[in-house]
Write an enzyme that holds these catalytic residues in place. Structure first.
Site, short mmCIF file in Angstrom:
data_model
loop_
_atom_site.label_atom_id
_atom_site.label_comp_id
_atom_site.label_asym_id
_atom_site.label_seq_id
_atom_site.Cartn_x
_atom_site.Cartn_y
_atom_site.Cartn_z
N GLY A 27 0.84 -1.20 0.00
CA GLY A 27 0.00 0.00 0.00
C GLY A 27 0.87 1.24 0.00
O GLY A 27 1.93 1.27 -0.64
N SER A 28 0.42 2.25 0.73
CA SER A 28 1.12 3.53 0.75
C SER A 28 2.59 3.35 1.13
O SER A 28 3.49 3.75 0.39
CB SER A 28 0.40 4.46 1.74
N GLN A 29 2.87 2.74 2.27
CA GLN A 29 4.26 2.54 2.67
C GLN A 29 4.89 1.35 1.95
O GLN A 29 6.06 1.40 1.56
CB GLN A 29 4.36 2.30 4.19
N SER A 52 -4.76 -10.35 -4.10
CA SER A 52 -4.64 -8.90 -4.02
C SER A 52 -4.37 -8.28 -5.39
O SER A 52 -3.59 -8.79 -6.19
CB SER A 52 -3.51 -8.55 -3.05
N GLN A 87 -2.65 -6.13 11.26
CA GLN A 87 -1.35 -6.75 11.47
C GLN A 87 -1.40 -7.96 12.40
O GLN A 87 -0.76 -8.98 12.15
CB GLN A 87 -0.35 -5.72 12.01
N HIS A 109 5.32 1.86 12.26
CA HIS A 109 4.57 2.56 13.32
C HIS A 109 4.53 1.60 14.50
O HIS A 109 4.36 0.39 14.31
CB HIS A 109 3.16 2.89 12.79
N GLY A 135 3.50 7.53 2.38
CA GLY A 135 4.28 6.61 1.57
C GLY A 135 4.53 7.11 0.14
O GLY A 135 5.60 6.90 -0.41
N GLU A 228 -8.92 31.66 0.76
CA GLU A 228 -8.60 32.31 2.04
C GLU A 228 -8.34 31.32 3.16
O GLU A 228 -7.50 31.57 4.01
CB GLU A 228 -9.74 33.27 2.44
P1 NAD Z 1 -2.17 0.67 3.37
O1 NAD Z 1 -3.56 0.54 3.86
O2 NAD Z 1 -1.86 1.74 2.39
O3 NAD Z 1 -1.65 -0.68 2.75
C1 NAD Z 1 -1.80 -1.91 3.39
C2 NAD Z 1 -1.40 -3.04 2.48
O4 NAD Z 1 -1.65 -4.27 3.17
C3 NAD Z 1 -2.16 -3.13 1.16
O5 NAD Z 1 -1.27 -3.53 0.16
C4 NAD Z 1 -3.17 -4.25 1.43
O6 NAD Z 1 -3.54 -4.93 0.27
C5 NAD Z 1 -2.34 -5.16 2.31
N1 NAD Z 1 -3.14 -6.05 3.14
C6 NAD Z 1 -4.24 -5.76 3.89
N2 NAD Z 1 -4.65 -6.86 4.52
C7 NAD Z 1 -3.81 -7.86 4.20
C8 NAD Z 1 -3.72 -9.25 4.53
N3 NAD Z 1 -4.63 -9.79 5.35
N4 NAD Z 1 -2.71 -9.98 4.02
C9 NAD Z 1 -1.80 -9.42 3.19
N5 NAD Z 1 -1.84 -8.13 2.81
C10 NAD Z 1 -2.83 -7.36 3.31
O7 NAD Z 1 -1.27 0.84 4.70
P2 NAD Z 1 -0.22 1.99 5.04
O8 NAD Z 1 -0.93 3.29 5.21
O9 NAD Z 1 0.94 1.88 4.10
O10 NAD Z 1 0.25 1.54 6.50
C11 NAD Z 1 1.18 0.49 6.70
C12 NAD Z 1 1.94 0.76 7.99
O11 NAD Z 1 2.72 1.94 7.83
C13 NAD Z 1 1.06 1.03 9.22
O12 NAD Z 1 1.71 0.51 10.35
C14 NAD Z 1 1.01 2.54 9.29
O13 NAD Z 1 0.76 3.05 10.60
C15 NAD Z 1 2.44 2.86 8.88
N6 NAD Z 1 2.65 4.22 8.36
C16 NAD Z 1 1.89 4.65 7.33
C17 NAD Z 1 2.11 5.89 6.79
C18 NAD Z 1 1.40 6.30 5.51
O14 NAD Z 1 1.94 7.10 4.82
N7 NAD Z 1 0.24 5.80 5.17
C19 NAD Z 1 3.12 6.73 7.33
C20 NAD Z 1 3.92 6.25 8.38
C21 NAD Z 1 3.65 4.98 8.89
#
Ligand code: NAD
Ligand code: MG
Length: 349
Positions: A27-29, A52, A87, A109, A135, A228
């Protein structure tokens, strides 16, 4: 004591040599870690559910993709980049039973370790590389030759090599181009949640929304209100990040400064609210409430997401942004394609 800060010169990529790193989630990270580490020469495998949508996206980027269990089985380090609320399930079913005896486990995190939802056995090095930015920016900055700063922590260090590995990982992510600050899982978790709830999102997002509504309710044009109370903030924040609030204020008129200093919008009541929110983070009430809602299918979360994505500033915003030649939509390479105007990224488990 001054904070410990590390830069590129403080880390050696050789500490990743011969090590397979499984990135769980894309995902994002996840996409940013997998691509940045791979481009820095690390041996990366992405762990995903075979169903996925991300499988295809990761493969298109030339990454090796396996099931979570298979990726974990061969990994010397497993970086868990799944939604925080998911997680512990994936940990219990697919990660923990397949971990190599001395494999290290990483997080972006501290939520699950700090609140005790995941309890790894003592033989695993537990580390954190937590980017202080979204991310998609972690990836974009890396590609631009820069980096997003991180905070780093080592919670368990059975072999004594935890920091050398963690800093090498951070370097491969591009983060040490900006800097890494030493923290603990407790400090990162509590301050990260506080920042989101009280300032970065829960604070300013609601200020934007409310400011826009107050002006448009009073009959002012939405186009004017948008500038504004929203658009201009980027320019002020850019100046403030460069040279502090003093620099942003310096660039504004005396009229603006006087209004800033004498404003009663944020007052001692706001401080009390912040202290209350901090207490709920520290005593675990926020975490318990969030997890309970998620475990029930996230009824409250989904309702709020829907409500907030339809507030007036969001329905007017797209029309206004379309008129501006300088706000372009970027293409970000993960399963969500580009942002398409909807907040929801992942299905709630
Ligand atoms: P996300 O929701 O963007 O991505 C999650 C990923 O996990 C996706 O690819 C999804 O398909 C996959 N997934 C979900 N359930 C699953 C499963 N059961 N089995 C396998 N894959 C599965 O998450 P994110 O925002 O990247 O967050 C990930 C971690 O990074 C978290 O701990 C978050 O707190 C931390 N974090 C995120 C950001 C951010 O920019 N979003 C910033 C700093 C820290
Ligand atoms: Mg955060």
């Amino acid at each position: 004591m001054a904070a410990q800060i590390w830069y590129e010169k403080d880390a050696d990529l050789n500490n990743l040599k011969g090590k397979k790193i499984a990135i769980i989630g894309y995902g994002s990270q996840g996409h940013a870690h997998a691509l940045n580490l791979r481009d820095s020469g690390a041996d990366v495998v992405v762990g995903l559910r075979p169903t996925s949508k991300s499988v295809q996206y990761a493969k298109e980027q030339g990454l090796e993709v396996k099931s979570v269990a298979d990726a974990v089985k061969e990994a010397d380090s497993v970086m868990i980049l799944l939604p925080d609320q998911t997680q512990r399930f994936v940990w219990k079913d697919e990660i923990e039973p397949n971990l190599k005896p001395n494999a290290s486990v990483g997080f972006a995190h501290g939520f699950n370790i700090h609140y005790g939802y995941i309890k790894p056995s003592a033989d695993h090095m537990i580390y954190m590389v937590a980017p202080k930015g979204p991310g998609h920016i972690v990836r974009r900055e890396y590609e631009a030759g820069r980096g997003v700063p991180i905070v780093a922590a080592v919670e368990q260090d059975p072999q004594g090599d935890g920091w050398a590995f963690t800093l090498a990982y951070a370097k491969a992510l591009g983060a040490l181009r900006a800097g890494a600050i030493k923290t603990s899982f407790k400090e990162e978790t509590e301050t990260d949640l506080f920042g989101e709830q009280d300032v970065l999102m829960g604070g300013i997002n609601h200020l934007f929304e409310m400011g826009f509504e107050v002006l448009t309710d009073a009959g002012y044009q939405p186009e004017i209100a948008y500038f504004e109370v929203f658009h201009e903030v980027k320019m002020l924040v850019d100046l403030a990040i460069e040279g502090g609030l003093n620099k942003a204020r310096w660039s504004c008129s005396d009229t603006a400064q006087y209004g800033d200093y004498t404003s009663t919008v944020v007052d001692e009541h706001t401080r009390k609210n912040m202290e209350y929110q901090l207490k709920r983070i520290q005593n675990g009430d926020f975490a318990r409430e969030f997890i309970a809602d998620q475990d029930a299918g996230a009824p409250k979360f989904k309702k709020l997401q829907e409500e907030y994505s339809n507030l007036r500033i969001e329905t007017v915003g797209p029309k206004l942004r379309a008129m501006f030649s300088w706000t372009k939509q970027s293409d970000d390479a993960d399963e969500t394609d580009s942002f398409n105007g909807k907040i929801a990224r992942t299905q709630v488990q």
